[in-house]
Every structure is written in structure tokens, then in C-alpha cells.
Design an enzyme around this catalytic site. Structure first.
Site, short mmCIF file in Angstrom:
data_model
loop_
_atom_site.label_atom_id
_atom_site.label_comp_id
_atom_site.label_asym_id
_atom_site.label_seq_id
_atom_site.Cartn_x
_atom_site.Cartn_y
_atom_site.Cartn_z
CG HIS A 87 -0.96 5.53 -0.13
ND1 HIS A 87 -1.51 6.12 0.98
CD2 HIS A 87 -1.89 4.65 -0.56
CE1 HIS A 87 -2.73 5.64 1.20
NE2 HIS A 87 -2.98 4.73 0.28
NE ARG A 97 -3.79 2.16 2.39
CZ ARG A 97 -3.98 2.91 3.47
NH1 ARG A 97 -3.38 2.62 4.60
NH2 ARG A 97 -4.79 3.95 3.41
CG HIS A 148 -8.08 -3.50 -1.58
ND1 HIS A 148 -9.07 -2.61 -1.88
CD2 HIS A 148 -6.99 -2.73 -1.26
CE1 HIS A 148 -8.61 -1.36 -1.74
NE2 HIS A 148 -7.35 -1.42 -1.37
CG ASN A 160 -1.78 9.24 7.47
OD1 ASN A 160 -2.79 8.76 7.93
ND2 ASN A 160 -0.96 9.94 8.18
C1 HEM Z 1 -8.66 1.55 -6.32
C2 HEM Z 1 -8.58 2.47 -5.41
C3 HEM Z 1 -8.16 2.20 -4.00
C4 HEM Z 1 -8.77 2.69 -2.89
C5 HEM Z 1 -9.97 3.60 -2.85
C6 HEM Z 1 -8.08 2.14 -1.75
C7 HEM Z 1 -8.39 2.43 -0.43
C8 HEM Z 1 -7.86 1.76 0.65
C9 HEM Z 1 -8.25 1.99 2.01
C10 HEM Z 1 -9.27 3.01 2.48
C11 HEM Z 1 -7.57 1.11 2.78
C12 HEM Z 1 -7.70 0.89 4.29
C13 HEM Z 1 -6.93 1.88 5.11
C14 HEM Z 1 -7.18 1.65 6.57
O1 HEM Z 1 -8.31 1.78 7.01
O2 HEM Z 1 -6.23 1.32 7.28
C15 HEM Z 1 -6.73 0.34 1.91
C16 HEM Z 1 -5.90 -0.67 2.32
C17 HEM Z 1 -5.02 -1.31 1.49
N1 HEM Z 1 -4.82 -1.03 0.15
FE1 HEM Z 1 -5.98 0.11 -1.02
N2 HEM Z 1 -7.06 1.36 -2.18
C18 HEM Z 1 -7.06 1.36 -3.55
C19 HEM Z 1 -6.16 0.74 -4.37
C20 HEM Z 1 -5.10 0.00 -3.92
C21 HEM Z 1 -4.00 -0.45 -4.75
C22 HEM Z 1 -3.82 -0.09 -6.22
C23 HEM Z 1 -3.18 -1.19 -3.95
C24 HEM Z 1 -1.90 -1.88 -4.29
C25 HEM Z 1 -1.64 -2.40 -5.46
C26 HEM Z 1 -3.78 -1.20 -2.63
C27 HEM Z 1 -3.29 -1.90 -1.56
C28 HEM Z 1 -3.84 -1.87 -0.29
C29 HEM Z 1 -3.41 -2.76 0.77
C30 HEM Z 1 -2.37 -3.86 0.67
C31 HEM Z 1 -4.15 -2.40 1.91
C32 HEM Z 1 -4.03 -3.02 3.31
C33 HEM Z 1 -2.98 -2.23 4.08
C34 HEM Z 1 -2.63 -2.80 5.43
O3 HEM Z 1 -2.97 -3.94 5.75
O4 HEM Z 1 -1.96 -2.05 6.17
N3 HEM Z 1 -4.92 -0.45 -2.65
N4 HEM Z 1 -6.92 0.77 0.61
C1 LIG Z 2 -1.36 10.06 9.80
O1 LIG Z 2 -2.08 11.23 10.07
C2 LIG Z 2 -2.55 11.30 11.40
C3 LIG Z 2 -3.46 12.49 11.52
O2 LIG Z 2 -2.94 13.62 10.90
C4 LIG Z 2 -1.34 11.34 12.35
O3 LIG Z 2 -1.77 11.39 13.70
C5 LIG Z 2 -0.51 10.06 12.14
O4 LIG Z 2 0.65 10.09 12.92
C6 LIG Z 2 -0.13 9.93 10.67
N1 LIG Z 2 0.49 8.62 10.45
C7 LIG Z 2 1.72 8.47 10.00
C8 LIG Z 2 2.17 7.11 9.78
O5 LIG Z 2 2.46 9.43 9.79
#
Ligand code: HEM
Ligand SMILES: *[C@@H]1O[C@H](CO)[C@@H](O)[C@H](O)[C@H]1NC(C)=O
Ligand SMILES: *[C@@H]1O[C@H](CO)[C@@H](O)[C@H](O)[C@H]1NC(C)=O
Ligand SMILES: *[C@@H]1O[C@H](CO)[C@@H](O)[C@H](O)[C@H]1NC(C)=O
Ligand SMILES: *[C@@H]1O[C@H](CO)[C@@H](O)[C@H](O)[C@H]1NC(C)=O
Length: 325
Positions: free
Chosen positions: A68, A64, A194, A96
Site C-alpha cells: 500500500h 500488505r 495473497h 486501509n
Molecule cells: C492485485 C491487486 C490487489 C488487490 C485488489 C488486493 C486487495 C486486497 C484486499 C481487498 C485485501 C483484504 C483486506 C481486508 O479485508 O482486510 C487484501 C489483503 C492482503 N493483500 Fe492484497 N491486493 C492486491 C495485491 C496485493 C499485493 C501486490 C500484495 C503484496 C505483495 C498483497 C498482499 C496482501 C496481504 C498479505 C493481505 C492480507 C493482509 C492481512 O492478513 O492483514 N496484495 N488485498
Molecule cells: C481505516 O479507516 C477507517 C474508516 O475511515 C477508520 O475507522 C480506521 O481507524 C482506519 N484504520 C487505520 C488503521 O487507520
């Protein structure tokens, strides 16, 4: 007159070629560090392996983070920069939310600075670490052409404006990816990222409790799945985690099965069913066992890794990934 017109046409062609090259990561190559840091890939692989061996779930965080990085200002390591007294960095931006794995990139950087000081960019390290981490959890492998240089700018608000939103519909998702030079197939393939990792409740509580402001639920979510999600996420929960699919530790095709059953976590996951091309892909992968997903994912990751890269003499090679030189 005619000569002027020809000149203009030539200039236009040159300009198009230039823009095209930038969009396609010209200047990146396999073996970029063969003379300056020949062991770069072995060093990164070893460092990553040490961390992923102890904490396999970090692989998702690293994938991820690379995504980003690439979607905000190109793959230039800007996601790694810390805020300063005068600047809120991308890390501080709303999406983030819970980026993790910075310590792996930092450890690889430390090892590389010992082996070949001042040579390997943080952007390249992140691209390699993400690839190695996913491969180590038995995900696909993809080649990583190198030669990215590090940016000096990181702005919190750009994370919000450049990254796709989990509340986006299919039209918005396609437009966001197109703005990065990625097509509809890349969208549905890379959404397959995902298949690993976790999310936090705030991203989905609107779908569970108050979808249109009338105390309702999102009709694109399987009603039978809602009680399960509610049992984890109260409306105000900010810390509990939800698995992205039924096998959040294994890189497999289960994400597509889950999306097809209307159990994808985000509106952006569910949205993949609202387009002919993306829904056809979801259906295909959800039932194919000799899947093309791995191969497709590798190809799209190589493309993603080339978005807006700085090469040649642009940018710098940071000494510390969290700080500009
Ligand atoms: C298509 C649009 C995408 C959206 C709107 C999106 C949005 C998100 C969001 C909101 C999260 C959860 C964050 C949280 O609550 O901690 C997430 C997690 C994640 N995303 Fe996406 N994402 C997208 C595309 C991608 C792409 C292109 C990749 C990589 C190729 C990716 C890989 C991941 C992974 C691996 C996680 C899990 C992270 C973890 O376990 O820490 N995402 N994504
Ligand atoms: C992400 O943003 C939040 C809110 O601004 C902050 O508290 C947090 O430390 C940030 N996370 C990282 C990994 O920098
Ligand atoms: C960057 O910020 C993080 C979180 O605030 C901190 O732990 C780390 O030491 C900082 N890195 C540098 C090099 O200042
Ligand atoms: C997608 O969202 C945008 C912005 O809210 C809206 O204008 C558009 O009509 C939506 N498209 C679809 C297909 O729902
Ligand atoms: C649902 O949303 C509406 C409109 O935003 C708000 O007035 C209402 O208080 C919300 N209800 C709950 C239970 O949060």
C-alpha cells in the site's frame, strides 16, 4: 535549424533518462547506511523477529502495508502518517481496511533512533520490516536497496484511486500495475502475496449474495465453495475473517492452486484466469513443486520497492513515522 533540432533531441533524451531513473529507483543502493547506521539491517531484523515470533500472522499485514505504501505516492512511508486536524491520511482511506503491524515499524524506528538518530527513513524501515517478516515465516528473501526518504503528504482518497480494487477485472489490474511501472508478470507474481493472511467479509459478499443485483452469485466462483463462504459471511458481516488460501500462515504456492480451482477470494484473484499470460503462470505454479514462485516474488518485490521513491534531498527523514517533522 539543424542545431535546434539536435538540441531538442538531446533534451528529449535527457528527459526520458530522468523519468526512467525515477521509475527505477535511482539513488537506492545496498549498504546505503554503511557509514551512517551500519547496524540498520541487524536492528530491524531483531525487532521484527521479536514481534513475528509472538504473532506470525502479522507478517501478512506488514507485506500488505509495504504494498500500500508503494502504490500510493511511491514507497515514501506515506501510509504510516496519521491524520491531522486538516487532513485525512491514507490510513483513513477505504482500502486501509484493517492495515496492521504499525507497532512493528514504530518499534524498529525507536530502536534505530536510539542507535543512529535522524538517519534511517520510515519508508526504508517498512521495506525492511516487510522483507524480514516474510523471510521469518519461511517465505522468500529479497535484497532491499536503501536510501528512500519520507514524504510529507498522505491523502485518504488517494488510497482509493491508486490501489487496485478487489472488484477490478484483468484489464483494469494490468493498467493499474502498468501505471506503477510493473508488468503483467509482476501482477500475477505479486498477487501471490495473497498466499498469506486474511480478508474481511465486505470484500466478497457481493460475490455470494447479489452479484448483478438479481440475488445471484459470481459465476467465476466455484459453486461448491459458496456455501462454505456463506457460512462465515452473512450479507452484513463486517468483522469475520476469511483465509486467503488453505494455508494462510505459510508462504507457499497454494494461492495459485486455489485460484485455478475458482476459489480465489476476490474478483481480482479470479481475474488472473482471464488473460493468457497470467493464467499460464497460475497453472504453472499450482502444480510445480520446485517452484519459481519464490524467485519470481523476490524479483518483483525489489521492483515494487522502487516505485516512485524520494531520494537525495527530496522529502525528509521523519523522527516519528506517524508524524511529519
Ligand atoms: C492485485 C491487486 C490487489 C488487490 C485488489 C488486493 C486487495 C486486497 C484486499 C481487498 C485485501 C483484504 C483486506 C481486508 O479485508 O482486510 C487484501 C489483503 C492482503 N493483500 Fe492484497 N491486493 C492486491 C495485491 C496485493 C499485493 C501486490 C500484495 C503484496 C505483495 C498483497 C498482499 C496482501 C496481504 C498479505 C493481505 C492480507 C493482509 C492481512 O492478513 O492483514 N496484495 N488485498
Ligand atoms: C481505516 O479507516 C477507517 C474508516 O475511515 C477508520 O475507522 C480506521 O481507524 C482506519 N484504520 C487505520 C488503521 O487507520
Ligand atoms: C497515530 O494514530 C494512532 C491511532 O489513532 C494513535 O494510536 C497514535 O498514538 C498516533 N501516533 C502519534 C505519534 O500521534
Ligand atoms: C473491465 O472493466 C471496465 C470498467 O468497468 C470495462 O470498461 C471493461 O470493458 C472491462 N473489461 C473486461 C475485459 O471485462
Ligand atoms: C440486490 O441488489 C439490488 C440492486 O442493487 C437491490 O435492489 C436488492 O435489494 C439487492 N438484494 C439484496 C437481497 O440485497
Amino acid at each position: 535549424m539543424a542545431i535546434q533540432k539536435q538540441l531538442i533531441a538531446v533534451l528529449q533524451l535527457l528527459l526520458i533518462a530522468l523519468v526512467f531513473d525515477i521509475a527505477n529507483g535511482k539513488g537506492l543502493e545496498l549498504g546505503f547506511y554503511r557509514y551512517t547506521c551500519p547496524r540498520v539491517e541487524a536492528i530491524v531484523r531483531k525487532t521484527t523477529a521479536n514481534y513475528i515470533h509472538r504473532a506470525p500472522s502479522l507478517a501478512a499485514g506488514l507485506l500488505r502495508m509495504h504494498f500500500h505504501d508503494c502504490f500510493v505516492r511511491g514507497c515514501d512511508g506515506s501510509v504510516l502518517l496519521n491524520s491531522t486536524a486538516n487532513n485525512q491520511a491514507e490510513k483513513e482511506g477505504i482500502p486501509n481496511l484493517t492495515l496492521r503491524g504499525f507497532q512493528v515499524v514504530d518499534a524498529a524506528k525507536t530502536a534505530l533512533e536510539a542507535a543512529c538518530p535522524g538517519v534511517v527513513s520510515c519508508a526504508d524501515i517498512l521495506a525492511l520490516v516487510a522483507r524480514d517478516a516474510i523471510y521469518q515465516i519461511k517465505g522468500p528473501f529479497w535484497p532491499v536497496p536503501l536510501g528512500r526518504r519520507d514524504g510529507r503528504v498522505s491523502i485518504a482518497n488517494e488510497a482509493l484511486t491508486s490501489l487496485p480494487s478487489p472488484f477490478a477485472n484483468i484489464t483494469q489490474l494490468k493498467a493499474n500495475f502498468a501505471s506503477k511501472g510493473l508488468n503483467t508478470k509482476d501482477l500475477v507474481v505479486l498477487s501471490g502475496g495473497h498466499t498469506v493472511g486474511v480478508s474481511h467479509c465486505p470484500v466478497i459478499v457481493n460475490r455470494l449474495y447479489n452479484f448483478t443485483g438479481k440475488g445471484d452469485t459470481d459465476p467465476s466462483l466455484d459453486p461448491k465453495f459458496i456455501p462454505q463462504l456463506k457460512s462465515i459471511c452473512s450479507p452484513t458481516d463486517t468483522t469475520s475473517v476469511l483465509a486467503m488460501d488453505r494455508t494462510p500462515r505459510s508462504f507457499d504456492e497454494d494461492y495459485y492452486t486455489v485460484v485455478l480451482r475458482k476459489r480465489g477470494l476476490f474478483q481480482s484473484d479470479a481475474a488472473l484466469l482471464n488473460d493468457k499470460q497470467t493464467s499460464a503462470y497460475v497453472k504453472l505454479q499450482s502444480k510445480s513443486f520446485g517452484y519459481t514462485f519464490f524467485n519470481d516474488f523476490s524479483k518483483s518485490m525489489v521492483k515494487m520497492g522502487k516505485i516512485g521513491v524520494l531520494t537525495g534531498s527530496a522529502g525528509e527523514i521523519r523522527r516519528t513515522c506517524a508524524l511529519v517533522n
